[in-house]
Design a protein around this motif. Sequence first.
Motif, PDB file in Angstrom:
ATOM      1  N   ASP A 108       0.859  -1.175   0.000  1.00 19.71           N
ATOM      2  CA  ASP A 108       0.000   0.000   0.000  1.00 19.71           C
ATOM      3  C   ASP A 108       0.905   1.238   0.000  1.00 19.71           C
ATOM      4  N   PRO A 109       0.872   2.043  -1.048  1.00 17.77           N
ATOM      5  CA  PRO A 109       1.784   3.199  -1.117  1.00 17.77           C
ATOM      6  C   PRO A 109       1.532   4.248  -0.055  1.00 17.77           C
ATOM      7  N   GLU A 110       0.380   4.180   0.614  1.00 19.01           N
ATOM      8  CA  GLU A 110       0.078   5.144   1.667  1.00 19.01           C
ATOM      9  C   GLU A 110       0.720   4.772   2.995  1.00 19.01           C
ATOM     10  N   VAL A 111       1.233   3.550   3.110  1.00 15.07           N
ATOM     11  CA  VAL A 111       1.869   3.118   4.348  1.00 15.07           C
ATOM     12  C   VAL A 111       3.284   3.679   4.400  1.00 15.07           C
ATOM     13  N   THR A 112       3.585   4.396   5.470  1.00 11.99           N
ATOM     14  CA  THR A 112       4.899   5.013   5.615  1.00 11.99           C
ATOM     15  C   THR A 112       5.752   4.354   6.696  1.00 11.99           C
ATOM     16  N   VAL A 113       5.098   3.670   7.669  1.00 17.61           N
ATOM     17  CA  VAL A 113       5.838   3.013   8.740  1.00 17.61           C
ATOM     18  C   VAL A 113       5.024   1.827   9.236  1.00 17.61           C
ATOM     19  N   ALA A 114       5.721   0.760   9.588  1.00 21.68           N
ATOM     20  CA  ALA A 114       5.056  -0.441  10.108  1.00 21.68           C
ATOM     21  C   ALA A 114       5.978  -1.100  11.123  1.00 21.68           C
ATOM     22  N   ALA A 115       5.365  -1.743  12.104  1.00 24.75           N
ATOM     23  CA  ALA A 115       6.143  -2.451  13.118  1.00 24.75           C
ATOM     24  C   ALA A 115       5.360  -3.661  13.583  1.00 24.75           C
ATOM     25  N   GLY A 116       6.070  -4.602  14.184  1.00 23.30           N
ATOM     26  CA  GLY A 116       5.456  -5.858  14.570  1.00 23.30           C
ATOM     27  C   GLY A 116       5.112  -5.944  16.042  1.00 23.30           C
ATOM     28  N   ASN A 117       5.006  -7.177  16.487  1.00 23.23           N
ATOM     29  CA  ASN A 117       4.561  -7.539  17.823  1.00 23.23           C
ATOM     30  C   ASN A 117       5.791  -7.713  18.712  1.00 23.23           C
ATOM     31  N   VAL A 118       5.940  -6.850  19.705  1.00 23.88           N
ATOM     32  CA  VAL A 118       7.111  -6.896  20.578  1.00 23.88           C
ATOM     33  C   VAL A 118       6.794  -7.677  21.839  1.00 23.88           C
ATOM     34  N   GLN A 119       7.668  -8.612  22.170  1.00 23.13           N
ATOM     35  CA  GLN A 119       7.532  -9.380  23.403  1.00 23.13           C
ATOM     36  C   GLN A 119       8.833  -9.322  24.190  1.00 23.13           C
ATOM     37  N   GLN A 188       3.154  11.360  11.050  1.00 21.37           N
ATOM     38  CA  GLN A 188       2.784  10.836   9.741  1.00 21.37           C
ATOM     39  C   GLN A 188       1.276  10.605   9.622  1.00 21.37           C
ATOM     40  N   GLN A 189       0.659  10.132  10.682  1.00 20.00           N
ATOM     41  CA  GLN A 189      -0.789   9.922  10.629  1.00 20.00           C
ATOM     42  C   GLN A 189      -1.534  11.258  10.554  1.00 20.00           C
ATOM     43  N   ILE A 190      -1.063  12.258  11.260  1.00 17.78           N
ATOM     44  CA  ILE A 190      -1.668  13.588  11.180  1.00 17.78           C
ATOM     45  C   ILE A 190      -1.549  14.135   9.754  1.00 17.78           C
ATOM     46  N   ALA A 191      -0.443  13.808   9.085  1.00 15.35           N
ATOM     47  CA  ALA A 191      -0.218  14.273   7.716  1.00 15.35           C
ATOM     48  C   ALA A 191      -0.994  13.470   6.676  1.00 15.35           C
ATOM     49  N   GLY A 192      -1.737  12.448   7.109  1.00 14.72           N
ATOM     50  CA  GLY A 192      -2.554  11.678   6.192  1.00 14.72           C
ATOM     51  C   GLY A 192      -1.936  10.380   5.709  1.00 14.72           C
ATOM     52  N   ARG A 193      -0.765  10.043   6.207  1.00 10.81           N
ATOM     53  CA  ARG A 193      -0.114   8.780   5.842  1.00 10.81           C
ATOM     54  C   ARG A 193      -0.566   7.679   6.801  1.00 10.81           C
ATOM     55  N   ARG A 194      -0.243   6.435   6.457  1.00  9.09           N
ATOM     56  CA  ARG A 194      -0.706   5.304   7.262  1.00  9.09           C
ATOM     57  C   ARG A 194       0.443   4.664   8.037  1.00  9.09           C
ATOM     58  N   ALA A 195       0.137   4.258   9.265  1.00  4.30           N
ATOM     59  CA  ALA A 195       1.028   3.456  10.093  1.00  4.30           C
ATOM     60  C   ALA A 195       0.327   2.123  10.341  1.00  4.30           C
ATOM     61  N   LEU A 196       1.072   1.030  10.308  1.00  9.13           N
ATOM     62  CA  LEU A 196       0.460  -0.292  10.448  1.00  9.13           C
ATOM     63  C   LEU A 196       1.117  -1.090  11.566  1.00  9.13           C
TER      64      LEU A 196
END
Length: 359
Positions: A108-119, A188-196
């Motif tokens: 998805d080109p709108e996704v700018t940052v993503a992170a996983g499940n931290v344990q 980034q979310q305020i600017a309209g981009r997506r975080a996942l």
Amino acid sequence: MRNRYGITVIVPAHNEEAGLPATLDALARQTAAPDRVIVVDDGSDDRTGEVAAAYGVTVIRPPRNLGSKAKAQNHALPYCDTELVLAVDADTVLAPDYIERILPAFDDPEVTVAAGNVQTRHTRTVWERGRSVEYLFGFHWHRPIQHAAGSPMVCSGCCSVFRRADLLAFGGFPERTIVEDMDYTWSQQIAGRRALYVSDAVAWAADPETLTYLRKQVWRWMAGFCQNVRLHLGRMLTAKPMLALWILLALLEIVTAPLWWATPFLLAATTSQSLGESFGWWAAAEILLTAPPLIYAARRRGLPVAGVLLNIPCVYATKAVNVCYAWKALIVELLLVPLRLSKGLTVYEKGRPAIPTAR
């Protein structure tokens, strides 16, 4: 496996000779191998640079200690030429398929940052056990709800993947607050981009083993949260109202936490119930709210359910620290700083001591 995207890993490291090998071993075992791994030996006075060099990765050394993780990461950015950048803490171990599982988020080109499940990597001390409960609960209850609503509160800085072009356009990893991961996620979310949030991409972080270092880490996290509230909440209310809702709920939880903890005493003082009866009702409510998500999380992670539930008492030790420093952050960062009576927290301190290896 060949990556569909180019990806460079940045590992900021200050006196991490003991923990760095596990991090670099995990990166070497990735089923989707990174194009390059850069270790920033940030003013270490141990063998961090030598340990990193032995793994054949790129090692860069600033002329002096830069003073924060964000500054060390920014020092490495000019050496990155791939589409994606993965920031990994030098005490974090990624699952072998971490990169493979997180890459599809960027289709998805709108996704700018993503992170996983931290344990939590270790559960040896009461503080680590308490943190393990917090992580199991947060990453299997709060974070999925936030993700479903399209507004995760933070992409964890110990294992986040960034779209490099967006990161450069923003000016790099933000240095204006003490927690760069939350700052970037909110901005980034305020600017309209997506975080996942990618729940199946798992990372294990080394958490504070002692009260001394837990206090340092929690103070940094809470102060950084309030710094970001001060910086972003006004614009967030109109630009990203769902994210603002999570922030306001978190603030409400901080403010009301002492009242909730005092509930058994208040009930005993204002009703005919004894303190034991009041505490029994309070404890039952706590278990009812806490146990089901933890049982679900334990099954998802393949952990012994009984062992997870036995760690629940430990979480009240870490929660007590959280509440104390959350209130301190409210007072300092949201009251004293605006009144120019304090500069707030500006010094970055790690949540673990440097542990020398045997020579």
